[in-house]
Write a protein that holds these residues in place. Structure first.
Motif, PDB file in Angstrom:
ATOM      1  N   GLU A 355      27.110  19.275  15.482  1.00  0.00           N
ATOM      2  CA  GLU A 355      25.902  18.690  16.064  1.00  0.00           C
ATOM      3  C   GLU A 355      26.158  17.247  16.493  1.00  0.00           C
ATOM      4  O   GLU A 355      26.780  16.468  15.783  1.00  0.00           O
ATOM      5  N   ARG A 356      25.686  16.903  17.679  1.00  0.00           N
ATOM      6  CA  ARG A 356      25.763  15.530  18.154  1.00  0.00           C
ATOM      7  C   ARG A 356      24.533  15.242  19.001  1.00  0.00           C
ATOM      8  O   ARG A 356      23.824  16.143  19.437  1.00  0.00           O
ATOM      9  N   LEU A 357      24.288  13.960  19.223  1.00  0.00           N
ATOM     10  CA  LEU A 357      23.150  13.526  20.023  1.00  0.00           C
ATOM     11  C   LEU A 357      23.603  13.348  21.464  1.00  0.00           C
ATOM     12  O   LEU A 357      24.634  12.726  21.717  1.00  0.00           O
ATOM     13  N   ILE A 358      22.830  13.911  22.411  1.00  0.00           N
ATOM     14  CA  ILE A 358      23.189  13.775  23.825  1.00  0.00           C
ATOM     15  C   ILE A 358      22.042  13.095  24.572  1.00  0.00           C
ATOM     16  O   ILE A 358      20.869  13.465  24.426  1.00  0.00           O
ATOM     17  N   ILE A 359      22.410  12.091  25.361  1.00  0.00           N
ATOM     18  CA  ILE A 359      21.453  11.379  26.208  1.00  0.00           C
ATOM     19  C   ILE A 359      21.679  11.843  27.639  1.00  0.00           C
ATOM     20  O   ILE A 359      22.778  11.706  28.175  1.00  0.00           O
ATOM     21  N   PHE A 360      20.633  12.391  28.241  1.00  0.00           N
ATOM     22  CA  PHE A 360      20.737  12.872  29.627  1.00  0.00           C
ATOM     23  C   PHE A 360      19.909  11.991  30.557  1.00  0.00           C
ATOM     24  O   PHE A 360      18.767  11.650  30.258  1.00  0.00           O
ATOM     25  N   CYS A 361      20.488  11.646  31.697  1.00  0.00           N
ATOM     26  CA  CYS A 361      19.759  10.931  32.753  1.00  0.00           C
ATOM     27  C   CYS A 361      20.677  10.796  33.963  1.00  0.00           C
ATOM     28  O   CYS A 361      21.883  10.575  33.806  1.00  0.00           O
ATOM     29  N   HIS A 362      20.113  10.903  35.151  1.00  0.00           N
ATOM     30  CA  HIS A 362      20.922  10.734  36.361  1.00  0.00           C
ATOM     31  C   HIS A 362      21.373   9.289  36.537  1.00  0.00           C
ATOM     32  O   HIS A 362      22.337   9.020  37.247  1.00  0.00           O
ATOM     33  N   ASP A 363      20.668   8.368  35.859  1.00  0.00           N
ATOM     34  CA  ASP A 363      20.963   6.947  35.980  1.00  0.00           C
ATOM     35  C   ASP A 363      21.779   6.494  34.772  1.00  0.00           C
ATOM     36  O   ASP A 363      21.295   6.512  33.635  1.00  0.00           O
ATOM     37  N   ALA A 364      23.024   6.076  35.018  1.00  0.00           N
ATOM     38  CA  ALA A 364      23.868   5.615  33.913  1.00  0.00           C
ATOM     39  C   ALA A 364      23.356   4.305  33.331  1.00  0.00           C
ATOM     40  O   ALA A 364      23.549   4.037  32.145  1.00  0.00           O
ATOM     41  N   GLY A 365      22.658   3.508  34.121  1.00  0.00           N
ATOM     42  CA  GLY A 365      22.162   2.229  33.650  1.00  0.00           C
ATOM     43  C   GLY A 365      23.257   1.175  33.662  1.00  0.00           C
ATOM     44  O   GLY A 365      24.314   1.342  34.258  1.00  0.00           O
ATOM     45  N   SER A 366      22.991   0.076  32.983  1.00  0.00           N
ATOM     46  CA  SER A 366      23.966  -1.014  32.885  1.00  0.00           C
ATOM     47  C   SER A 366      23.761  -1.740  31.569  1.00  0.00           C
ATOM     48  O   SER A 366      22.865  -1.412  30.797  1.00  0.00           O
ATOM     49  N   LYS A 367      24.593  -2.750  31.319  1.00  0.00           N
ATOM     50  CA  LYS A 367      24.517  -3.464  30.043  1.00  0.00           C
ATOM     51  C   LYS A 367      23.218  -4.242  29.881  1.00  0.00           C
ATOM     52  O   LYS A 367      22.811  -4.546  28.760  1.00  0.00           O
ATOM     53  N   SER A 368      22.570  -4.576  30.976  1.00  0.00           N
ATOM     54  CA  SER A 368      21.345  -5.377  30.893  1.00  0.00           C
ATOM     55  C   SER A 368      20.083  -4.648  31.353  1.00  0.00           C
ATOM     56  O   SER A 368      18.979  -5.100  31.076  1.00  0.00           O
TER      57      SER A 368
END
Length: 415
Positions: A355-368
């Motif tokens: 089991e692991r946690l998965i974050i899904f989104c088309h937007d990778a985002g950034s550090k800020s």
């Protein structure tokens, strides 16, 4: 933007020069906003410089058609063209793609030739409505219009008190909408025209269809089947929910639907028991996967294979003693982090049953950036570190939550 001296003449007492830097569109939008404020404070100032303003940057865009058109309002027309808190002006601007700004009693439309033409036409249609029923002849041949037939007994429901519901859709999607009919035609349905870019029109259209379907079930879904388009560009797919699946996929006040829509980057709207998914092929496929995984979670753990081949996911391994803390009571902490970061997060099994946690989104985002997968990842790590501190460093001593086999890699690295 900043005030500056130009040349060696020093500053004038009567005025100062404001320098605006940026692209053609950005500069123009800022310039007209400043002129609007100045005209409010010093009426008549625009008339002195309008020739320079109108001709500035003409043809200096990629299409070579950039320019500015003008229109003059009468006293009683300005407030209507402006709308409550500038709402009408803003929707004209978003739906046409032009910069629309009012300087005193003058409307200025800046953009490409096509954008300016749309803005002028939309303004004309707005004022024609004041004179009675109107109809847009030849709308079928236009590439900026969609028409939805709304049953007569649903018109009030779709419009809302003082046009609140329709206005809300216009604001959400950046479109212009109004009912149209020929003066001689009053039937069992009226045509609602939606003006704007393709994606925005489709989003608004599906929202209207959803409202009508709520009031008059079967209007748009009777006989509808599931559909998967092979079109790589913009198109619409359909999924049909079973009775017990709809409320779960909708969530409280539509929160689950909005979450999946935002994370997938597609348009996801429920019309009765039919999920309409609009976007590019990649966006549609992603949204359908998210919905499928959501429904599968009701029956138990979900297994997701080949996560490393995806470009919309970040995989995190959460220490065993932190899992309950990170997920929260009935998933409350995950829902909070999803809402804050605009992502879709859940625990899933890999090919080995781990089991692991998965974050899904088309937007990778950034550090800020406050949105995207990186933002969600930061929130999860904060939760983990908080739990480890409370436990005195037990359960991993604060080691990185990424998979040791993947190191610091996630789907951002494969873009």
């Amino acid at each position: 933007m900043f005030f500056c001296e130009v040349g060696g003449g020093g500053r004038q007492k009567d005025y100062e020069k404001l320098a605006i830097f940026g692209g053609v569109r950005g500069r123009r939008g800022a310039e007209l906003k400043v002129l609007s404020a100045v005209e409010t404070k010093v009426p008549g100032y625009y008339d002195k410089i309008k020739d320079d303003v109108i001709s500035r940057d003409k043809g200096k865009d990629d299409t070579g058609t950039w320019g500015t058109d003008t229109m003059t309002f009468q006293d009683d027309e300005l407030s209507y063209a402006l709308g409550k808190q500038g709402g009408t002006r803003k929707k004209l601007e978003r739906s046409s793609g032009a910069i629309v700004q009012y300087v005193g009693h003058n409307a200025l439309f800046s953009g490409t030739r096509s954008q300016r033409k749309k803005a002028r036409e939309y303004m004309k249609w707005l004022f024609e409505q004041l004179e009675g029923p109107m109809y847009v002849e030849g709308w079928e041949e236009r590439d900026d219009c969609t028409v939805v037939e709304v049953p007569a007994d649903c018109i009030g429901y779709v419009t809302g008190a003082r046009r609140a519901a329709l206005g809300g859709i216009e604001e959400d999607w950046g479109v212009l909408m109004f009912f149209m009919n020929r003066r001689s035609e009053r039937g069992r349905a009226e045509e609602l025209i939606i003006c704007g870019p393709q994606r925005a029109r489709r989003g608004a259209e599906l929202k209207v269809m959803s409202s009508v379907e709520t009031k008059s079930p079967g209007t748009f879904t009777r006989g509808v089947r599931e559909k998967t388009s092979s079109e790589k560009g913009f198109d619409t797919d359909r999924m049909i929910f079973k009775d017990d699946e709809l409320s779960y996929a909708l969530g409280k006040e539509g929160s689950t639907r909005k979450k999946l829509e935002g994370a997938a980057g597609a348009i996801l709207q429920y019309v009765g028991h039919v999920a309409f998914i609009a976007g590019t092929q990649k966006e549609r496929r992603r949204a359908k996967e998210y919905v499928t995984w959501l429904l599968a979670q009701r029956r138990g753990s979900v297994t997701i294979h080949n996560i490393s081949s995806r470009d919309d996911s970040t995989e995190m391994h959460v220490p065993e003693n932190c899992k309950g803390w990170v997920t929260g009571n009935r998933g409350s902490e995950l829902r909070r982090m999803e809402a804050e970061s605009g992502t879709y997060i859940f625990m899933a099994l890999d090919e080995r049953g781990e089991e692991r946690l998965i974050i899904f989104c088309h937007d990778a985002g950034s550090k800020s950036a406050p949105k995207g997968r990186m933002a969600a990842e930061r929130l999860v790590n904060e939760m983990i570190q908080e739990k480890l501190r409370d436990d005195g460093g037990r359960g991993g001593g604060g080691r990185d939550s990424r998979s040791p086999s993947r190191g610091r890699r996630d789907s951002r690295d494969r873009r």
